[in-house]
Design an enzyme around this catalytic site. Sequence first.
Site, short mmCIF file in Angstrom:
data_model
loop_
_atom_site.label_atom_id
_atom_site.label_comp_id
_atom_site.label_asym_id
_atom_site.label_seq_id
_atom_site.Cartn_x
_atom_site.Cartn_y
_atom_site.Cartn_z
CE LYS A 11 7.33 36.91 21.79
NZ LYS A 11 8.69 37.10 22.29
CB ALA A 101 5.46 46.72 29.69
CB ALA A 102 5.16 41.07 30.96
N GLY A 103 7.38 41.31 28.22
CA GLY A 103 8.17 40.43 27.37
C GLY A 103 7.40 39.20 26.92
CB ALA A 105 4.28 38.83 22.29
N GLY A 107 0.74 42.93 23.66
CA GLY A 107 0.29 43.94 22.70
C GLY A 107 0.29 43.42 21.28
CB SER A 109 -1.07 38.38 21.45
OG SER A 109 -1.89 37.24 21.22
CG ASP A 141 7.27 39.53 19.25
OD1 ASP A 141 8.12 38.76 18.74
OD2 ASP A 141 7.45 40.12 20.32
#
Length: 315
Positions: A11, A101-103, A105, A107, A109, A141
């Site tokens: 997302k 760890a990319a912003g 979501a 993990g 999801s 999230d």
Amino acid sequence: MRSVTLIAPAKINLYLEIIGSRPDGFHELAMVLQTISLSDRITINPIGIDAITIRSNDPSLPNDHSNLAYRAAALMVKQFPDMMARYGGIEIEINKRIPVAAGLAGGSSNAAAVLVGLDLIWDLGLTQDELQTLGAEIGSDVPFCISGGTALATGRGEVLSPLLNLDNLYVVLAKFRNIAISTPWAYQTYRQQFSSSYISEADDLKSRQQRVHSGPMVAAIMKRDGAKIGQLLHNDLEKVALPEYPQVADLRDAFITQGVLGAMMSGSGPTVFALVESQAEADRVSDAVQNQIANQNLLLWTTKFISTGIHLAAS
């Protein structure tokens, strides 16, 4: 017990406003969230021992309680203890395509997919609302990742109001593999620098959230106006992240010079995304930015808006 394979989309945030602090230590937020077709593939397999195991094509992924997918499975075992006794343990196989760890979501999801998958294979018959309530215990999230599409999110991100689903825009994602931005750092730094602007009264918080609900971004979404959506992209966390990480700011600016509808950092970063109107334009912008920046640590993906969250993989 049968195996089940689910698609877990990433997302992006089209809008992220930090409104104030909450008694639980989180921030009061108003966000517009959007799922995209870049996805992980989650397979849940039965195993012969009463345990939860994680297997992944990404060796950097933890296989213990620090992995949100593991935590989701542990929560379901705690909520429905008879199920593991009846069916045995589970192996969660995570085929990662969403960067870690990319912003985006990824993990969250994955955790959402585990909740949905265990509901299916244990034949629990949980409603989407019940799954989202469980998801909120794992992360802010997770509830949105279950339902996906386009939604307004308030509270700490777990209170969702579905909007008209958008599937008419394409996305170019970019991040430097050597840059990671801590989400707690981003929010704590924002609090240190901007807490004087926080709203604290409950009525004022509700009024501010309602203004977002009836504001220009939501209006542009209801009209499916891609150009306007691009102009209205907003992320308060850019105020702290971009000065600290100038490469991320340069990446956003590189997208803007390509004439995209809009470009912004997603969530707490470090991923930057650009909106365009076609796959051909996405490919052109991706190639142009890759050539413009010419950094071996720069990774790019092209993807598009989708109207779904967690769903079964095609057989």
